[in-house]
Design an enzyme around this catalytic site. Structure first.
Site, PDB file in Angstrom:
ATOM      1  N   PHE A 125       0.845  -1.198   0.000  1.00 25.44           N
ATOM      2  CA  PHE A 125       0.000   0.000   0.000  1.00 25.44           C
ATOM      3  C   PHE A 125       0.887   1.258   0.000  1.00 25.44           C
ATOM      4  O   PHE A 125       1.833   1.343   0.786  1.00 25.44           O
ATOM      5  CB  PHE A 125      -0.907  -0.018   1.230  1.00 25.44           C
ATOM      6  CG  PHE A 125      -2.002   0.990   1.161  1.00 25.44           C
ATOM      7  CD1 PHE A 125      -3.133   0.758   0.391  1.00 25.44           C
ATOM      8  CD2 PHE A 125      -1.900   2.186   1.849  1.00 25.44           C
ATOM      9  CE1 PHE A 125      -4.149   1.710   0.308  1.00 25.44           C
ATOM     10  CE2 PHE A 125      -2.916   3.138   1.775  1.00 25.44           C
ATOM     11  CZ  PHE A 125      -4.037   2.898   1.001  1.00 25.44           C
TER      12      PHE A 125
ATOM     13  N   ARG B 279     -12.685  -3.875  -7.414  1.00 29.70           N
ATOM     14  CA  ARG B 279     -12.611  -4.689  -6.191  1.00 29.70           C
ATOM     15  C   ARG B 279     -14.019  -4.949  -5.681  1.00 29.70           C
ATOM     16  O   ARG B 279     -14.824  -4.035  -5.525  1.00 29.70           O
ATOM     17  CB  ARG B 279     -11.794  -3.965  -5.100  1.00 29.70           C
ATOM     18  CG  ARG B 279     -10.330  -3.870  -5.401  1.00 29.70           C
ATOM     19  CD  ARG B 279      -9.531  -3.487  -4.176  1.00 29.70           C
ATOM     20  NE  ARG B 279     -10.060  -2.329  -3.470  1.00 29.70           N
ATOM     21  CZ  ARG B 279      -9.511  -1.803  -2.375  1.00 29.70           C
ATOM     22  NH1 ARG B 279      -8.434  -2.345  -1.840  1.00 29.70           N
ATOM     23  NH2 ARG B 279     -10.033  -0.730  -1.809  1.00 29.70           N
TER      24      ARG B 279
HETATM   25  C1  LIG Z   1      -3.453  -1.850   3.435  1.00 29.75           C
HETATM   26  C2  LIG Z   1      -3.512  -0.451   3.981  1.00 29.75           C
HETATM   27  N1  LIG Z   1      -2.510  -0.008   4.744  1.00 29.75           N
HETATM   28  C3  LIG Z   1      -2.512   1.243   5.248  1.00 29.75           C
HETATM   29  C4  LIG Z   1      -3.546   2.109   4.986  1.00 29.75           C
HETATM   30  C5  LIG Z   1      -3.482   3.523   5.504  1.00 29.75           C
HETATM   31  O1  LIG Z   1      -4.337   3.712   6.531  1.00 29.75           O
HETATM   32  P1  LIG Z   1      -4.565   5.131   7.249  1.00 29.75           P
HETATM   33  O2  LIG Z   1      -5.053   6.072   6.201  1.00 29.75           O
HETATM   34  O3  LIG Z   1      -5.625   4.808   8.239  1.00 29.75           O
HETATM   35  O4  LIG Z   1      -3.274   5.561   7.841  1.00 29.75           O
HETATM   36  C6  LIG Z   1      -4.637   1.668   4.222  1.00 29.75           C
HETATM   37  C7  LIG Z   1      -5.786   2.551   3.941  1.00 29.75           C
HETATM   38  O5  LIG Z   1      -6.734   2.224   3.287  1.00 29.75           O
HETATM   39  C8  LIG Z   1      -4.604   0.348   3.692  1.00 29.75           C
HETATM   40  O6  LIG Z   1      -5.600  -0.116   2.920  1.00 29.75           O
END
Ligand SMILES: Cc1ncc(COP(=O)(O)O)c(C=O)c1O
Length: 430
Positions: free
Chosen positions: A131, A390
């Site tokens: 991500f 998705r």
């Molecule tokens: C797999 C993954 N990791 C990290 C994040 C980031 O999360 P946040 O915006 O809550 O910091 C997301 C957000 O959708 C995500 O899908």
């Protein structure tokens, strides 16, 4: 169709009739007239979460400052209490999970704790399908530590643009790698990585390992402690239905309690019984609670608490069981109705159910337009570039008939070329 699945609406209804989790659907508010297939982005509001938020507001109204100790549950130890409840979802021992902060900020905190470059072991290993926010955090952190993100962040390449081979990850953990950070489930393709094998591979090669469970917490059971994972972090707004931007969670293996200092220390991580001594020396909590930073956002956490009750009542093993059946059914319908007829769809998610999480990546060169046409018909998926639709049939509130309806709409849209009346640009939030 494979596995005895049938492609009729009646058959989907029969599956729903026999579903042991069917009753949970009524606990959720579903946007009127929609088939909601986007719970892997934002889970739906449950009555239980709504009640918990209203109760937190009432406690604030009626108890004001007294809520820290007298609210039910007391706000002062809410992060620890919810961590205790979430432990069952991820296979943690008491004191290893705390509900705190936000996903990316928790990762920064954990990097501050577990990235310990020493000698030539100074690299961080991730994967090229990770991500983006995680990659930004890793690079930012390497820069902060005075290392070179170009050289010291290794991204394991994908062989097919969709999945990452566990053996490629293991092979990339050289003696220069200090830390491995990987997702449990890849956000785009939905591949579920083999966490225990990867944890073993990292440790055998002398590296620490942490996982981002955002796409698995609440839909795939884990056994983090038996697998000896060093740390994990996840959001609570996807399958855990805690609401947009709600408080997140982190896990720190007991092995590190009291020996590894939180990277971003703050008073909320102090020993609870002494926090109000207001001393300037650091006496952190003796468990994962030490990784809390500042005052817990009570209103953003209340919904997490309410929603969690529903997940725990259903049980994560039963949720996983239904999730695998729903995704299996979805794939069989794709095979039966959407492929082999020149409609242009293909499945980008591993077909082995134990290698996937809760969503399916349906690929199509016209994915943006198809997503727009689906929304116009009341089906809510999301789009991830370059060509992925998705679809998350979330076990707590989606039905087999929802899956059937989604495939019917997809078929009709492309068969009738309906999507061509939409522009091919994606929206700001996709
Ligand atoms: C797999 C993954 N990791 C990290 C994040 C980031 O999360 P946040 O915006 O809550 O910091 C997301 C957000 O959708 C995500 O899908």
């Amino acid at each position: 169709m494979d596995s005895g699945w049938q492609a009729t609406q009646e058959y989907a209804r029969r599956l729903d009739h026999d579903d042991p989790l069917a009753r949970f659907r009524e606990d959720f508010y579903r946007p009127a007239g929609t088939v909601y297939m986007d719970g892997n982005s934002l889970g739906l509001l449950s009555r239980s979460a709504e009640k918990a938020v209203l109760a937190a507001l009432a406690a604030w109204r009626e108890q004001a400052i007294g809520g820290w100790l007298d609210a039910d549950p007391p706000w002062f130890t809410l992060g620890e209490e919810l961590g205790r409840l979430q432990a069952a979802l991820v296979g943690a021992r008491p004191g290893e999970v705390v509900v705190t902060g936000s996903t990316t900020v928790n990762l920064h905190n954990l990097l501050g704790s577990f990235y310990r470059p020493k000698g030539k072991r100074r690299r961080i290993l991730a994967d090229e399908l990770n991500f983006p926010s995680v990659i930004y955090a890793l690079r930012g952190h390497l820069t902060l530590r005075g290392t070179d993100p170009q050289a010291d962040l290794i991204l394991v390449p994908s062989r097919d643009g969709r999945t990452i081979a566990e053996e490629d990850i293991a092979a990339a953990i050289t003696e220069e790698v200090a830390l491995v950070v990987l997702p449990s489930v890849l956000y785009r393709s939905g591949q579920l990585l083999d966490l225990p094998t990867l944890a073993r591979a990292a440790h055998e090669r002398g590296a620490l390992i942490g996982f981002d469970l955002s796409h698995s917490a609440g839909v795939v059971p884990h056994r983090l402690s038996s697998w000896d994972v060093d740390f994990a972090f996840w959001c609570n707004y996807k399958y855990l239905n805690g609401g947009p931007g709600c408080t997140a969670s982190l896990y720190v293996n007991k092995r590190h309690h009291g020996t590894t200092s939180p990277g971003l220390a703050g008073w909320w991580g102090y020993r609870k019984d002494k926090q109000f001594d207001m001393r300037l020396d650091w006496e952190g909590a003796g468990d994962a609670g030490a990784w809390q930073v500042g005052t817990i956002p009570v209103l953003a956490t209340a919904a997490v608490a309410g929603a969690l009750r529903v997940t725990l009542e259903a049980g994560v093993d039963a949720i996983r069981e239904k999730s695998m059946r729903l995704t299996e059914y979805l794939i069989s319908l794709v095979d039966c109705k959407l492929t082999g007829r020149d409609l242009g769809f293909s499945v980008g998610t591993p077909r082995d159910p134990v290698r996937r999480g809760g969503h399916i990546a349906l690929e199509h060169p016209e994915a943006v337009r198809i997503v727009k046409a689906l929304r116009a018909r009341g089906v809510i998926p999301d789009f991830r570039p370059p060509d992925v639709i998705r679809l998350a049939p979330v076990p707590l509130y989606c039905t087999f008939e929802d899956v059937w309806q989604t495939i019917r709409h997809l078929h009709d849209i492309v068969d009738r070329r309906e999507h061509l009346s939409y522009t091919p640009e994606r929206g700001t939030v996709a």
